[in-house]
Scaffold this motif. Structure first.
Motif: not given
Length: 167
Positions: A138-167
């Motif tokens: 269970v802990s192993r799965r939780r850790l893998m899901w955490a890594i997956f969600f971190n990748i999604i969040a960082l991708y969204a912040w670095l790639v999609i985020g600048p499009r919305y916050f760019h002037h």
């Protein structure tokens, strides 16, 4: 002539007083409680009645106080030993809790605060991995899901985020 009783100690509750009394009676001493009747009649008022006083005959005081001191020292050393040497089960529970917190903060990082939640999640994940303890499935799965969600969040912040916050 009845023995003169003197103050030995105060205890917080009736249960602790029973333990101390049993210890002293096991040494063939004669302790007694002060205010025992009130606590017997109304045990639900335990804390409201204040500390419970244990008295001992004057001629038994030295032996009783030494016994209580040994008991107190043994208890302190046992607590310190448990604190310094946690069991494998405690360590596993700690690791599982860290993996769970990592997953929760990564999910919250995806939804609310991408950078803060993801960084905190990665720190917790690193603590889990640095501990080098075996993980439950269970802990192993939780850790893998955490890594997956971190990748999604960082991708969204670095790639999609600048499009919305760019002037």
């Amino acid at each position: 002539m009845p023995a003169k009783y003197v103050f030995l100690t105060e205890v917080a509750d009736f249960t602790e007083a029973q333990v101390v009394k049993a210890l002293l009676e096991g040494m063939h001493l004669n302790p007694r409680f002060h205010d025992q009747q009130m606590r017997t009649i109304a045990p639900h008022l335990g804390g409201a009645l204040g500390a419970l006083t244990i008295e001992i005959p004057e001629d038994e005081f030295l032996k009783a106080s030494q016994a209580l001191e040994r008991l107190q020292n043994d208890t302190r050393s046992r607590i310190a030993e448990e604190k310094n040497n946690p069991s494998q089960e405690d360590l596993l529970v700690q690791t599982q809790e860290l993996a769970k917190k990592s997953l929760l903060s990564s999910v919250l990082g995806c939804i609310f605060l991408p950078i803060i939640g993801s960084l905190y999640s990665m720190i917790l994940g690193a603590r889990v991995l640095r501990a080098e303890r075996p993980l439950s499935p269970v802990s192993r799965r939780r850790l893998m899901w955490a890594i997956f969600f971190n990748i999604i969040a960082l991708y969204a912040w670095l790639v999609i985020g600048p499009r919305y916050f760019h002037h």
